[in-house]
Design a protein around this motif. Structure first.
Motif, mmCIF file in Angstrom:
data_model
loop_
_atom_site.group_PDB
_atom_site.id
_atom_site.type_symbol
_atom_site.label_atom_id
_atom_site.label_comp_id
_atom_site.label_asym_id
_atom_site.label_seq_id
_atom_site.Cartn_x
_atom_site.Cartn_y
_atom_site.Cartn_z
ATOM 1 N N ILE B 46 44.239 -44.034 -6.658
ATOM 2 C CA ILE B 46 42.865 -43.601 -6.889
ATOM 3 C C ILE B 46 42.853 -42.195 -7.506
ATOM 4 C CG2 ILE B 46 40.602 -43.188 -5.847
ATOM 5 C CD1 ILE B 46 41.478 -44.997 -3.515
ATOM 6 N N HIS B 47 43.359 -41.237 -6.757
ATOM 7 C CA HIS B 47 43.480 -39.859 -7.221
ATOM 8 C C HIS B 47 44.771 -39.282 -6.659
ATOM 9 C CE1 HIS B 47 39.511 -39.054 -9.039
ATOM 10 N NE2 HIS B 47 38.966 -39.739 -8.058
ATOM 11 N N TYR B 48 45.234 -38.213 -7.295
ATOM 12 C CA TYR B 48 46.389 -37.534 -6.757
ATOM 13 C C TYR B 48 46.280 -36.032 -7.023
ATOM 14 C CZ TYR B 48 48.320 -37.540 -11.536
ATOM 15 O OH TYR B 48 48.523 -37.359 -12.888
ATOM 16 N N SER B 49 47.128 -35.290 -6.324
ATOM 17 C CA SER B 49 47.129 -33.838 -6.464
ATOM 18 C C SER B 49 48.575 -33.344 -6.435
ATOM 19 C CB SER B 49 46.336 -33.207 -5.311
ATOM 20 O OG SER B 49 46.553 -31.812 -5.274
ATOM 21 N N VAL B 50 48.890 -32.467 -7.362
ATOM 22 C CA VAL B 50 50.262 -31.931 -7.425
ATOM 23 C C VAL B 50 50.355 -30.559 -6.771
ATOM 24 C CG1 VAL B 50 50.846 -33.316 -9.439
ATOM 25 C CG2 VAL B 50 49.938 -31.001 -9.749
ATOM 26 N N GLY B 51 49.254 -30.110 -6.190
ATOM 27 C CA GLY B 51 49.270 -28.832 -5.501
ATOM 28 C C GLY B 51 47.842 -28.379 -5.241
ATOM 29 N N ALA B 52 47.708 -27.371 -4.415
ATOM 30 C CA ALA B 52 46.367 -26.853 -4.094
ATOM 31 C C ALA B 52 45.642 -26.456 -5.360
ATOM 32 C CB ALA B 52 46.483 -25.668 -3.141
ATOM 33 N N GLY B 53 44.413 -26.934 -5.482
ATOM 34 C CA GLY B 53 43.577 -26.621 -6.627
ATOM 35 C C GLY B 53 43.778 -27.514 -7.830
ATOM 36 N N ILE B 54 44.706 -28.477 -7.735
ATOM 37 C CA ILE B 54 45.002 -29.343 -8.882
ATOM 38 C C ILE B 54 44.847 -30.802 -8.466
ATOM 39 C CG2 ILE B 54 46.686 -29.981 -10.637
ATOM 40 C CD1 ILE B 54 48.137 -27.331 -9.995
ATOM 41 N N THR B 55 43.953 -31.504 -9.136
ATOM 42 C CA THR B 55 43.800 -32.933 -8.873
ATOM 43 C C THR B 55 43.723 -33.675 -10.198
ATOM 44 O OG1 THR B 55 41.374 -32.875 -8.802
ATOM 45 C CG2 THR B 55 42.538 -32.502 -6.735
ATOM 46 N N ASP B 56 43.982 -34.974 -10.144
ATOM 47 C CA ASP B 56 43.902 -35.788 -11.346
ATOM 48 C C ASP B 56 43.596 -37.226 -10.950
ATOM 49 O OD1 ASP B 56 45.891 -35.764 -14.420
ATOM 50 O OD2 ASP B 56 43.870 -36.500 -13.994
ATOM 51 N N GLN B 57 43.109 -37.982 -11.928
ATOM 52 C CA GLN B 57 42.709 -39.353 -11.674
ATOM 53 C C GLN B 57 43.900 -40.292 -11.738
ATOM 54 O OE1 GLN B 57 39.693 -40.232 -14.559
ATOM 55 N NE2 GLN B 57 38.123 -39.028 -13.511
ATOM 56 N N GLY B 58 43.804 -41.334 -10.924
ATOM 57 C CA GLY B 58 44.792 -42.389 -10.982
ATOM 58 C C GLY B 58 44.250 -43.583 -11.727
ATOM 59 N N GLU B 59 44.629 -44.754 -11.255
ATOM 60 C CA GLU B 59 44.277 -46.004 -11.935
ATOM 61 C C GLU B 59 42.823 -46.413 -11.712
ATOM 62 O OE1 GLU B 59 46.751 -49.191 -10.575
ATOM 63 O OE2 GLU B 59 45.767 -50.718 -11.796
#
Lengths: 114, 117
Positions: B46-59
């Motif tokens: 659904i969504h993911y985050s590679v660190g605090a303050g950073i998110t991105d969309q998934g499928e």
């Protein structure tokens, strides 16, 4: 589209037999693969992983084989036990703008009879 | 060690209601993600985050919002629940994303079973 799929939705074996669960992947750029086990009502649990520069990797009672030529991944479980009954997922690593995400297959249910 | 903790375990919503699924990890993992699991569909990101303050969309991000204000927490918000969002939701974390060379091994929570009526 790119996908990770499984050949058999259900595999039934007798206790003590060896089990083989298969997985096909379509993204030739994937370079990391993982097998997960999911028991009823629980989250997936890591079993074993393999990188694309390897053909085989062994763990405790489990072996993962990778055939990059035909884009095929398999999980072998030796001396299958009733506690191995679960759904098994393969997953491939995909790069997305420099970050990796895992794409999961639909799963194979393994049923082990005593 | 608690690992990845999800709350609640079960939730029933009416169409149009909003709610937040909570996820916390105590392993100091940089990478956190949300998946939904539907019968015959496997796990979809659904969504993911590679660190605090950073998110991105998934499928499958539509209908969901996330934020990552701390390393430990990664809540998933349903803004206006729909029956199509009936599913089992899993939060997962790992030490780090690639290509930094950190492991990709994901640790999963025990899931939240959500029903939208």
């Amino acid at each position: 589209g790119e996908s990770v799929g499984l050949h058999l939705p259900t595999l039934s074996v007798q206790e003590g037999d060896n089990s083989i669960i298969n997985c096909a992947y379509s993204n030739s750029a994937s370079d990391y693969f993982i097998w997960y086990k999911q028991e009823s009502g629980k989250g997936p649990q890591f079993i074993i992983d393999i990188r694309s520069n390897m053909d085989k990797r062994q763990g405790q009672r489990v072996t993962v084989l990778l055939n990059k030529t035909v884009k095929h991944l398999s999980l072998q479980i030796a001396a299958t036990q009733p506690g191995d009954s679960a759904v098994y997922f393969c997953a491939e690593n995909k790069e997305n703008s420099g970050y990796s995400t895992l794409t999961f297959g639909k799963g194979t249910m393994l049923l082990v009879s005593p | 060690n608690a690992g990845v903790t999800q709350t609640p375990k079960f939730q029933v919503l009416k169409t149009g209601q909003s709610m937040t699924l909570q996820c916390a990890q105590d392993m100091n993992h940089e990478y956190m993600s949300w998946y939904r699991q539907d019968p015959g569909m496997g796990l979809r990101l659904i969504h993911y985050s590679v660190g605090a303050g950073i998110t991105d969309q998934g499928e499958v991000p539509n209908g969901y919002n996330v934020s990552r204000s701390t390393t430990e927490d990664f809540p998933l918000r349903l803004l206006s629940a729909a029956p199509s969002q009936t599913s089992v939701y899993f939060c997962a974390s790992s030490y780090g994303p690639r290509p930094q060379g950190a492991g990709e091994k994901l640790f999963f929570g025990s899931g939240t079973q959500l029903s939208v009526l």
